[in-house]
Design a protein around this motif. Structure first.
Motif, PDB file in Angstrom:
ATOM      1  N   THR A   1       2.501  10.202   7.869  1.00  0.00           N
ATOM      2  CA  THR A   1       2.586  11.608   8.249  1.00  0.00           C
ATOM      3  C   THR A   1       1.336  12.354   7.802  1.00  0.00           C
ATOM      4  OG1 THR A   1       3.970  13.585   8.111  1.00  0.00           O
ATOM      5  CG2 THR A   1       3.828  12.217   6.129  1.00  0.00           C
ATOM      6  N   THR A   2       1.373  13.668   7.838  1.00  0.00           N
ATOM      7  CA  THR A   2       0.237  14.499   7.468  1.00  0.00           C
ATOM      8  C   THR A   2       0.741  15.757   6.788  1.00  0.00           C
ATOM      9  OG1 THR A   2      -1.709  15.683   8.299  1.00  0.00           O
ATOM     10  CG2 THR A   2       0.217  15.659   9.709  1.00  0.00           C
ATOM     11  N   GLU A   3      -0.133  16.319   5.956  1.00  0.00           N
ATOM     12  CA  GLU A   3       0.216  17.557   5.263  1.00  0.00           C
ATOM     13  C   GLU A   3      -0.699  18.704   5.652  1.00  0.00           C
ATOM     14  OE1 GLU A   3       0.390  17.067   1.086  1.00  0.00           O
ATOM     15  OE2 GLU A   3       2.212  15.835   1.135  1.00  0.00           O
ATOM     16  N   PHE A   4      -1.462  18.533   6.741  1.00  0.00           N
ATOM     17  CA  PHE A   4      -2.303  19.636   7.186  1.00  0.00           C
ATOM     18  C   PHE A   4      -2.079  19.893   8.661  1.00  0.00           C
ATOM     19  CE2 PHE A   4      -4.774  16.081   8.535  1.00  0.00           C
ATOM     20  CZ  PHE A   4      -5.530  16.517   9.599  1.00  0.00           C
ATOM     21  N   ASP A   5      -2.407  21.077   9.088  1.00  0.00           N
ATOM     22  CA  ASP A   5      -2.193  21.472  10.483  1.00  0.00           C
ATOM     23  C   ASP A   5      -3.386  22.283  10.936  1.00  0.00           C
ATOM     24  OD1 ASP A   5      -1.191  21.993  12.949  1.00  0.00           O
ATOM     25  OD2 ASP A   5       0.271  23.497  12.297  1.00  0.00           O
ATOM     26  N   ASP A   6      -4.500  21.566  11.226  1.00  0.00           N
ATOM     27  CA  ASP A   6      -5.701  22.278  11.658  1.00  0.00           C
ATOM     28  C   ASP A   6      -6.204  21.740  12.992  1.00  0.00           C
ATOM     29  OD1 ASP A   6      -6.517  19.817  10.872  1.00  0.00           O
ATOM     30  OD2 ASP A   6      -8.060  20.483   9.479  1.00  0.00           O
ATOM     31  N   GLY A   7      -5.301  21.162  13.774  1.00  0.00           N
ATOM     32  CA  GLY A   7      -5.695  20.639  15.071  1.00  0.00           C
ATOM     33  C   GLY A   7      -6.082  21.746  16.036  1.00  0.00           C
TER      34      GLY A   7
ATOM     35  N   THR B   1      -4.578   8.526  12.213  1.00  0.00           N
ATOM     36  CA  THR B   1      -4.018   7.777  11.094  1.00  0.00           C
ATOM     37  C   THR B   1      -3.185   6.618  11.617  1.00  0.00           C
ATOM     38  OG1 THR B   1      -3.943   9.806   9.794  1.00  0.00           O
ATOM     39  CG2 THR B   1      -2.674   7.951   8.988  1.00  0.00           C
ATOM     40  N   ASN B   2      -3.472   5.423  11.100  1.00  0.00           N
ATOM     41  CA  ASN B   2      -2.748   4.218  11.502  1.00  0.00           C
ATOM     42  C   ASN B   2      -2.183   3.535  10.272  1.00  0.00           C
ATOM     43  OD1 ASN B   2      -5.369   4.285  13.522  1.00  0.00           O
ATOM     44  ND2 ASN B   2      -3.479   3.786  14.575  1.00  0.00           N
ATOM     45  N   GLY B   3      -0.957   3.043  10.398  1.00  0.00           N
ATOM     46  CA  GLY B   3      -0.479   2.152   9.360  1.00  0.00           C
ATOM     47  C   GLY B   3      -1.289   0.872   9.379  1.00  0.00           C
TER      48      GLY B   3
ATOM     49  N   ILE C   1       0.864  -1.182   0.000  1.00  0.00           N
ATOM     50  CA  ILE C   1       0.000   0.000   0.000  1.00  0.00           C
ATOM     51  C   ILE C   1       0.892   1.221   0.000  1.00  0.00           C
ATOM     52  CG2 ILE C   1      -1.797   1.250   1.244  1.00  0.00           C
ATOM     53  CD1 ILE C   1      -2.631  -1.430   2.488  1.00  0.00           C
ATOM     54  N   GLU C   2       0.722   2.053  -1.005  1.00  0.00           N
ATOM     55  CA  GLU C   2       1.584   3.222  -1.161  1.00  0.00           C
ATOM     56  C   GLU C   2       0.734   4.416  -1.557  1.00  0.00           C
ATOM     57  OE1 GLU C   2       5.804   4.424  -3.353  1.00  0.00           O
ATOM     58  OE2 GLU C   2       4.789   2.545  -3.831  1.00  0.00           O
ATOM     59  N   GLY C   3       0.870   5.498  -0.803  1.00  0.00           N
ATOM     60  CA  GLY C   3       0.152   6.718  -1.152  1.00  0.00           C
ATOM     61  C   GLY C   3      -1.302   6.726  -0.724  1.00  0.00           C
ATOM     62  N   ALA C   4      -1.654   6.071   0.397  1.00  0.00           N
ATOM     63  CA  ALA C   4      -3.019   6.141   0.929  1.00  0.00           C
ATOM     64  C   ALA C   4      -3.158   7.362   1.830  1.00  0.00           C
ATOM     65  CB  ALA C   4      -3.358   4.866   1.699  1.00  0.00           C
TER      66      ALA C   4
ATOM     67  N   VAL D   1      -0.050   9.488   3.855  1.00  0.00           N
ATOM     68  CA  VAL D   1      -0.003  10.932   4.083  1.00  0.00           C
ATOM     69  C   VAL D   1      -1.418  11.464   4.157  1.00  0.00           C
ATOM     70  CG1 VAL D   1       0.846  13.144   3.241  1.00  0.00           C
ATOM     71  CG2 VAL D   1       2.167  11.056   2.822  1.00  0.00           C
ATOM     72  N   THR D   2      -1.811  11.953   5.324  1.00  0.00           N
ATOM     73  CA  THR D   2      -3.152  12.495   5.517  1.00  0.00           C
ATOM     74  C   THR D   2      -3.211  13.916   4.971  1.00  0.00           C
ATOM     75  OG1 THR D   2      -3.417  11.162   7.499  1.00  0.00           O
ATOM     76  CG2 THR D   2      -4.935  12.997   7.209  1.00  0.00           C
ATOM     77  N   HIS D   3      -4.159  14.138   4.053  1.00  0.00           N
ATOM     78  CA  HIS D   3      -4.355  15.468   3.481  1.00  0.00           C
ATOM     79  C   HIS D   3      -5.560  16.173   4.085  1.00  0.00           C
ATOM     80  CE1 HIS D   3      -1.428  14.568   0.294  1.00  0.00           C
ATOM     81  NE2 HIS D   3      -1.962  13.370   0.297  1.00  0.00           N
ATOM     82  N   ARG D   4      -6.411  15.428   4.796  1.00  0.00           N
ATOM     83  CA  ARG D   4      -7.627  16.009   5.365  1.00  0.00           C
ATOM     84  C   ARG D   4      -8.077  15.133   6.517  1.00  0.00           C
ATOM     85  NH1 ARG D   4     -11.371  12.462   2.771  1.00  0.00           N
ATOM     86  NH2 ARG D   4     -10.481  11.590   0.881  1.00  0.00           N
TER      87      ARG D   4
END
Length: 624
Positions: A382-388, A360-362, A320-323, A350-353
């Protein structure tokens, strides 16, 4: 011009069909009773408003000359019912979307092969728009090497009327084969839902599905005892779900599932999940579900998602790559009998939203009676957003999470590069997390957030191992406080753990689990775990017995938390190497039930005043 040969071959030409001398329907009727072949010459055949009906026939073959033989039907091409040994091959068919191109109902040994079928006008406001529709009993049906374009390629009829409502239809298949087809369908390539059941051996193999926005392959029928259904070696490109199957008995093997192939597309508007288990109409769980050898990439959701109760589950050797929302995840109402998650490779999760899996879990396994999670590789979660939001529960990034599994073995996994390069205060990064259990064995794993030395990682919220609950989730940090409360709570993605001295609970929005705490045991051996400056490399918090042996714990050099923290009723801590932290080991265990032997540490073992001096002399301090 038409003629009948002695071997019961009837020849039809476009001229004889248009002139009414020998139509396709008349030719079929002439061989229906005793069998024979209808040979269609090249050219165009207009069928009008009624399809060619093959009813009560046996041993009938309709043969064209390839795509040069073109049949055009306004309301369907062929309607096959109450027939056996019927073959349609080597011609093209164009139909409107009000009726299926080919209907098959109550048949045995029907073969559809080397056809080109185009269903026009199959948009959202049209009729069914399916190319081939199966209903009632379909025994030994073969659909092979066809090129199909339409709203739905091959479907099980869901309702008895043609308007998509009223009484439900039924489908029973036996020895079904759908293989080698090109399915260019904007909604679904194969759609078996509603009241569908399968007997004996059924196969969907070697198909290519493109442009699907609903599901590339959707197969929710029930399997009878001793039946099998293999979805093998298909290539699915979908903006919706890649492959969706019922909750038990299916085998999904060696498929390729991709989301939007455009490298410049926005991941937030990209595809949904890769492979999903769903509840069928019957709800009966029979047999083991096997998901193995699949390649899943560019998925906006979860690579392999289990949101419903499932029987035994075997997920092995997938890539699994790019989920965007997780790798292999059990969530919502999901729970398992026995689970085997082995040999999978997960990269670039990589979480985008904010996703439906809440954290997020592997890999996340929930509610299994017995779980084995071994030899998996999880990298770049990892993640690409910062809205926590400030305060509240930490946003977890966890390589492997095993929750509410009565017995579990987590072994030989490699977890690296979890979380962003500079995680925020509301984030929590974990290598392996095991919580709410009766017995667990954790051995031979390697968990490190960065490949470089741990001192290069900074003050990040990382721990290689967490057994039990995490006081960082709001239950109060109890490192160094023997007077911890008898009831502790923690947030784990969409779940809340409640751990007591007698009973432990895991509570989700749609499900809950409970395990007795009196006979809890955890064995942690031969692992390598690193930690950062905020949390220990390994925290083990159990109400029962802990055995910790032969591990290596490496803590950030500029940190107060111990490299290893153990809280248990009884504990055996032997042969470990702990570097970093002040002290390097903190043991919150009654000294009467504690054995500490042969450990090598840089910062010692606490609390020294409570541990029997005979044990302290058998450990080495001030090295590493």
């Amino acid at each position: 011009m038409a003629s009948a040969a002695p071997d019961r071959t009837v020849f039809v030409t476009p001229e004889s069909h248009a002139g009414g001398v020998m139509t396709v329907q008349a030719a079929v009727d002439s061989v229906a009773e005793d069998g024979g072949t209808v040979c269609l010459a090249q050219g165009v055949y207009h069928l009008g408003e009624e399809p060619v009906r093959i009813r009560g026939a046996r041993s009938v073959r309709v043969h064209g000359q390839g795509p040069g033989t073109l049949l055009i039907g306004e309301r369907g091409g062929f309607d096959i019912s109450l027939s056996a040994f019927v073959t349609l091959e080597d011609f093209a068919l164009i139909c409107g979307s009000h009726r299926p191109g080919i209907k098959v109902s109550i048949t045995a040994e029907v073969t559809v092969r080397r056809l080109t079928v185009l269903i026009v006008g199959g948009g959202e406001d049209s009729g069914q728009g399916s190319a081939i529709q199966l209903s009632n009993a379909s025994l030994r049906t073969r659909i092979q090497d066809c090129d199909i374009a339409g709203r739905i390629g091959i479907e099980a009829r869901e309702f008895l009327d043609d308007e998509g409502g009223g009484l439900r239809a039924h489908l029973l298949t036996t020895d079904l084969e759908i293989s080698g087809n090109l399915l260019m369908c904007w909604w679904s390539g194969v759609e078996f839902r509603g009241s569908t059941a399968h007997m004996l051996r059924n196969t969907i193999r070697g198909n290519t599905v493109v442009f699907a926005q609903g599901a590339g392959l959707r197969l929710l029928g029930a399997l009878s005892p001793w039946a099998s259904f293999d979805i093998t070696d298909n290539h699915v490109q979908s903006k919706g779900v890649g492959i969706e199957v019922g909750a038990s008995g299916y085998t999904v093997r060696d498929n390729t599932v991709t989301g939007d192939p455009d490298p410049d597309s926005d991941p937030e508007t990209g595809s949904s999940h890769g492979i999903v288990l769903r509840s069928g109409v019957s709800g009966v769980l029979r047999g083991t579900t096997r998901i193995s050898g699949n390649r899943i990439s560019r998925i906006g959701g979860v690579g392999i998602l289990v949101p419903v109760p499932t029987g035994d589950l075997d997920v092995s050797h997938n890539t699994i790559e790019g989920a965007g929302e997780g790798g292999i995840v059990v969530t919502e109402r999901g729970r398992l009998a026995d689970a085997v998650i082995v040999g999978n490779t997960l990269r670039d999760i990589v979480t985008h939203r904010g996703g439906e899996t809440a954290g997020t879990n592997g890999i996340r396994v929930v509610g299994a009676t017995r779980a084995r999670v071994g030899s998996n590789t999880v990298r770049d979660l990892t993640t690409e957003f910062d809205d926590g939001e400030e305060g509240g529960s930490p946003d977890h990034r966890t390589g492997v999470a095993v929750l509410a599994c009565r017995e579990s073995r987590v072994h030989g996994n490699t977890v690296e590069r979890i979380g962003r390069a500079d995680p925020g205060e509301d984030e929590r990064c974990l290598g392996i997390h095991v919580s709410v259990f009766a017995r667990t064995t954790i051995e031979g794993n390697v968990c490190r957030r960065v490949a470089e030395d741990v001192d290069d990682d900074g003050h990040t919220p990382w721990s290689g191992l967490l057994v039990g609950d995490d006081p960082g989730d709001g239950s109060g940090d109890n490192d160094g406080n023997p007077g911890t409360p008898a009831l502790r709570t923690g947030h784990i993605g969409p779940y809340v753990s409640v751990v007591g001295d007698r009973v432990s609970y895991l509570i989700g929005r749609h499900t809950a689990f409970a395990h007795a705490s009196q006979d809890v045991s955890a064995i942690v051996s031969a692992n390598t775990f690193t930690g950062a400056a905020q949390h220990p490399a390994a925290r083990i918090d159990v109400a029962g017995d802990a055995v910790v042996s032969g591990n290596q714990f490496r803590q950030h050099g500029d940190s107060d938390p111990a490299a290893l923290t153990v809280r248990a009723r009884t504990a055996t801590v032997t042969g470990n190497r702990a570097r970093g932290g002040l002290p390097s080991m903190y043991l919150d265990v009654d000294p009467r039930w504690l054995a500490v032997l042969g450990n090598i540490t840089s910062g010692g073992i606490d609390p020294e005043d409570d541990i029997d001096p005979k044990w302290l002399k058998l450990n080495v301090k001030g090295v590493l």
